[in-house]
Design a protein around this motif. Structure first.
Motif, PDB file in Angstrom:
ATOM      1  N   UNK A   1     -13.528  50.533  -2.142  1.00  0.00           N
ATOM      2  CA  UNK A   1     -12.776  51.795  -2.127  1.00  0.00           C
ATOM      3  C   UNK A   1     -11.536  51.615  -2.998  1.00  0.00           C
ATOM      4  N   UNK A   2     -11.324  52.499  -3.987  1.00  0.00           N
ATOM      5  CA  UNK A   2     -10.137  52.376  -4.843  1.00  0.00           C
ATOM      6  C   UNK A   2      -8.854  52.501  -4.031  1.00  0.00           C
ATOM      7  N   UNK A   3      -7.801  51.837  -4.480  1.00  0.00           N
ATOM      8  CA  UNK A   3      -6.531  51.823  -3.766  1.00  0.00           C
ATOM      9  C   UNK A   3      -5.427  52.368  -4.668  1.00  0.00           C
ATOM     10  N   UNK A   4      -4.376  52.944  -4.040  1.00  0.00           N
ATOM     11  CA  UNK A   4      -3.347  53.641  -4.816  1.00  0.00           C
ATOM     12  C   UNK A   4      -2.758  52.840  -5.969  1.00  0.00           C
ATOM     13  N   UNK A   5      -2.376  51.595  -5.711  1.00  0.00           N
ATOM     14  CA  UNK A   5      -1.672  50.838  -6.757  1.00  0.00           C
ATOM     15  C   UNK A   5      -2.523  50.658  -8.002  1.00  0.00           C
ATOM     16  N   UNK A   6      -3.788  50.303  -7.814  1.00  0.00           N
ATOM     17  CA  UNK A   6      -4.630  50.053  -8.988  1.00  0.00           C
ATOM     18  C   UNK A   6      -4.936  51.350  -9.733  1.00  0.00           C
ATOM     19  N   UNK A   7      -5.158  52.444  -8.999  1.00  0.00           N
ATOM     20  CA  UNK A   7      -5.460  53.712  -9.672  1.00  0.00           C
ATOM     21  C   UNK A   7      -4.227  54.230 -10.416  1.00  0.00           C
ATOM     22  N   UNK A   8      -3.041  54.165  -9.767  1.00  0.00           N
ATOM     23  CA  UNK A   8      -1.825  54.623 -10.451  1.00  0.00           C
ATOM     24  C   UNK A   8      -1.539  53.786 -11.695  1.00  0.00           C
ATOM     25  N   UNK A   9      -1.809  52.467 -11.601  1.00  0.00           N
ATOM     26  CA  UNK A   9      -1.568  51.596 -12.753  1.00  0.00           C
ATOM     27  C   UNK A   9      -2.472  52.000 -13.920  1.00  0.00           C
ATOM     28  N   UNK A  10      -3.718  52.324 -13.599  1.00  0.00           N
ATOM     29  CA  UNK A  10      -4.645  52.752 -14.653  1.00  0.00           C
ATOM     30  C   UNK A  10      -4.206  54.076 -15.263  1.00  0.00           C
ATOM     31  N   UNK A  11      -3.771  55.021 -14.403  1.00  0.00           N
ATOM     32  CA  UNK A  11      -3.331  56.322 -14.936  1.00  0.00           C
ATOM     33  C   UNK A  11      -2.069  56.165 -15.790  1.00  0.00           C
ATOM     34  N   UNK A  12      -1.176  55.274 -15.353  1.00  0.00           N
ATOM     35  CA  UNK A  12       0.066  55.070 -16.104  1.00  0.00           C
ATOM     36  C   UNK A  12      -0.190  54.396 -17.453  1.00  0.00           C
ATOM     37  N   UNK A  13      -1.301  53.661 -17.556  1.00  0.00           N
ATOM     38  CA  UNK A  13      -1.575  52.930 -18.799  1.00  0.00           C
ATOM     39  C   UNK A  13      -2.012  53.847 -19.936  1.00  0.00           C
ATOM     40  N   UNK A  14      -2.308  55.097 -19.613  1.00  0.00           N
ATOM     41  CA  UNK A  14      -2.701  56.086 -20.634  1.00  0.00           C
ATOM     42  C   UNK A  14      -3.815  55.560 -21.537  1.00  0.00           C
ATOM     43  N   UNK A  15      -4.870  55.062 -20.954  1.00  0.00           N
ATOM     44  CA  UNK A  15      -5.999  54.522 -21.714  1.00  0.00           C
ATOM     45  C   UNK A  15      -6.958  55.627 -22.117  1.00  0.00           C
ATOM     46  N   UNK A  16      -7.757  55.339 -23.128  1.00  0.00           N
ATOM     47  CA  UNK A  16      -8.818  56.280 -23.496  1.00  0.00           C
ATOM     48  C   UNK A  16      -9.993  56.065 -22.541  1.00  0.00           C
ATOM     49  N   UNK A  17     -10.726  57.127 -22.206  1.00  0.00           N
ATOM     50  CA  UNK A  17     -11.874  56.988 -21.299  1.00  0.00           C
ATOM     51  C   UNK A  17     -12.927  56.031 -21.855  1.00  0.00           C
ATOM     52  N   UNK A  18     -13.593  55.332 -20.953  1.00  0.00           N
ATOM     53  CA  UNK A  18     -14.655  54.391 -21.343  1.00  0.00           C
ATOM     54  C   UNK A  18     -15.885  54.637 -20.465  1.00  0.00           C
ATOM     55  N   UNK A  19     -16.979  54.007 -20.860  1.00  0.00           N
ATOM     56  CA  UNK A  19     -18.142  54.027 -19.978  1.00  0.00           C
ATOM     57  C   UNK A  19     -18.415  52.595 -19.495  1.00  0.00           C
ATOM     58  N   UNK A  20     -19.091  52.499 -18.376  1.00  0.00           N
ATOM     59  CA  UNK A  20     -19.356  51.191 -17.784  1.00  0.00           C
ATOM     60  C   UNK A  20     -20.792  50.774 -18.081  1.00  0.00           C
ATOM     61  N   UNK A  21     -20.923  49.567 -18.624  1.00  0.00           N
ATOM     62  CA  UNK A  21     -22.248  48.999 -18.849  1.00  0.00           C
ATOM     63  C   UNK A  21     -22.653  48.119 -17.679  1.00  0.00           C
ATOM     64  N   UNK A  22     -23.624  47.274 -17.909  1.00  0.00           N
ATOM     65  CA  UNK A  22     -24.146  46.430 -16.829  1.00  0.00           C
ATOM     66  C   UNK A  22     -23.352  45.140 -16.698  1.00  0.00           C
ATOM     67  N   UNK A  23     -23.013  44.791 -15.472  1.00  0.00           N
ATOM     68  CA  UNK A  23     -22.373  43.511 -15.175  1.00  0.00           C
ATOM     69  C   UNK A  23     -23.453  42.561 -14.661  1.00  0.00           C
ATOM     70  N   UNK A  24     -23.430  41.329 -15.144  1.00  0.00           N
ATOM     71  CA  UNK A  24     -24.451  40.351 -14.737  1.00  0.00           C
ATOM     72  C   UNK A  24     -23.792  39.076 -14.227  1.00  0.00           C
ATOM     73  N   UNK A  25     -24.585  38.248 -13.580  1.00  0.00           N
ATOM     74  CA  UNK A  25     -24.093  36.941 -13.130  1.00  0.00           C
ATOM     75  C   UNK A  25     -24.341  35.911 -14.222  1.00  0.00           C
ATOM     76  N   UNK A  26     -23.437  34.943 -14.306  1.00  0.00           N
ATOM     77  CA  UNK A  26     -23.621  33.849 -15.247  1.00  0.00           C
ATOM     78  C   UNK A  26     -24.928  33.124 -14.910  1.00  0.00           C
ATOM     79  N   UNK A  27     -25.902  33.101 -15.829  1.00  0.00           N
ATOM     80  CA  UNK A  27     -27.196  32.478 -15.506  1.00  0.00           C
ATOM     81  C   UNK A  27     -27.066  31.020 -15.072  1.00  0.00           C
ATOM     82  N   UNK A  28     -26.016  30.324 -15.574  1.00  0.00           N
ATOM     83  CA  UNK A  28     -25.855  28.905 -15.231  1.00  0.00           C
ATOM     84  C   UNK A  28     -25.351  28.716 -13.797  1.00  0.00           C
ATOM     85  N   UNK A  29     -24.683  29.743 -13.263  1.00  0.00           N
ATOM     86  CA  UNK A  29     -24.104  29.618 -11.909  1.00  0.00           C
ATOM     87  C   UNK A  29     -24.592  30.724 -10.978  1.00  0.00           C
TER      88      UNK A  29
END
Lengths: 195, 175
Positions: free
Chosen positions: B29-57
């Motif tokens: 669940x998103x939390x206030x501090x992290x969401x406000x920090x992201x909004x304050x950073x004025x970043x350009x929108x992005x899309x999320x790709x796939x996250x994977x585990x390191x095959x070695x570990x």
């Protein structure tokens, strides 16, 4: 022989009684869709006191057992999601009288929730509740501390044995989500928050 | 004879009581501090790709345990998928998620550790080392290694049931 029987009886009693069953009632907040509301360009805060955040309650489950959870702490992520769907910035405040934070962060509205819960079960042999209800009252104050809006919503959730056997808190999570969806709709429709 | 049978029953009951139960991590669940920090950073929108585990570990990053009980992710039993969903939800709450963006963020989970001290209650920190790649419509343009920390509280009652909360006052930190 008698000693063994006593031990068996003791273990049986411990197994059958124990404490209230712990559940976590936080709903899946990703289901609170921001695309269903029109955002308001205002910074807001919300107040949940540390006493409320630490308040643990017990309500009935099935078979005479009880369930235990923290209503404010566990519904806080959903409340934050509703407010962040609607408003520009959302801040946690320590108290309504916390006057510095509103000025520093340009907060114009402060939300104060009041949460009541109840539960029951129609199952005699399983402890998870089959029915759960969340009553949520939300009071909104302006920066001068004046009450400008009060909304009361209810959320109900039901889960059958075949559903909750993989998630004992399912009825509670459904009730919490239902209450927050109702709150989001009420706040989105409230003209007082857009003036 | 009866004594032996009773002992056998006792052993079975104790085994059932002591048997490990799988603990499912709470959904993110998103939390206030992290969401406000992201909004304050004025970043350009992005899309999320796939996250994977390191095959070695893969085994060590995807298999955690709490006091002998398996601790699993609620997102497809994968902690890499947990991080992907956490970032997606943070960006969505900050209005920085755009599936049509030319910038895609992907990640590789390199290390995953869960420290839970205390028996009845414990504050646990799940530390995840993460390599993030950002792609601008094609080749990888940025490659960063950081660490994400998610705080949990574990409670156990004397009947043996355990519950796990995400700590609301300890926002995830992605360095």
């Amino acid at each position: 022989m008698i000693r063994t029987k006593v031990i068996v009886a003791f273990v049986g009693v411990v197994a059958l009684t124990g404490c209230a069953h712990l559940i976590v009632i936080t709903p899946d907040v990703s289901q609170l869709d921001p695309r269903t509301v029109t955002p308001v360009d205002r910074n807001v805060g919300y107040v949940i006191s540390e006493a409320d955040r630490g308040k643990q309650v017990e309500t009935p489950g099935g078979g005479g057992d009880k369930v235990s959870y923290y209503p404010y702490r566990e519904l806080e992520p959903a409340l934050f999601r509703v407010l962040s769907n609607l408003f520009n910035r959302v801040y946690r405040l320590g108290a309504l009288s916390d006057a510095d934070a509103p000025r520093a962060n340009n907060i114009t509205l402060v939300f104060v929730p009041e949460i009541e819960t109840s539960s029951s079960s129609d199952g005699a042999f399983t402890w998870p509740p089959t029915d759960f209800a969340v009553n949520l009252t939300c009071r909104v104050f302006d920066r001068d501390g004046k009450l400008i809006l009060e909304r009361r919503v209810m959320g109900k959730g039901r889960a059958s044995f075949s559903e909750f056997k993989s998630d004992f808190a399912l009825a509670a999570k459904r009730a919490g989500l239902n209450a927050m969806l109702n709150l989001q709709r009420e706040l989105s429709d409230a003209r007082e928050l857009r003036r | 004879m009866r004594s032996t049978a009773l002992k056998a029953v006792l052993e079975v009951v104790l085994l059932v009581l002591m048997a490990g139960c799988t603990i499912v991590a709470p959904k993110y669940a998103p939390l206030p501090d992290s969401v406000n920090r992201l909004r304050d950073a004025a970043l350009a929108p992005v899309k999320i790709g796939t996250f994977t585990s390191d095959p070695k570990n893969k085994d060590s990053v995807e298999r955690l345990s709490v006091r002998g009980n398996p601790y699993v992710s609620p997102y497809g039993d994968s902690f890499a998928a947990y991080l992907q969903e956490a970032l997606r939800q943070d960006l969505e709450a900050a209005r920085l998620l755009d599936p049509s963006s030319s910038v895609e963020v992907t990640g590789v989970l390199l290390r995953n550790e869960l420290n839970a001290l205390g028996f009845v209650t414990a504050d646990a920190t799940d530390r995840r080392a993460l390599r993030r790649d950002s792609k601008w419509a094609g080749p990888v343009r940025q490659d960063q290694v950081g660490e994400a920390r998610v705080g949990f509280t574990l409670r156990r009652c004397d009947s043996g049931s355990t519950s796990v909360h995400q700590l609301p006052n300890r926002p995830p930190e992605v360095a």
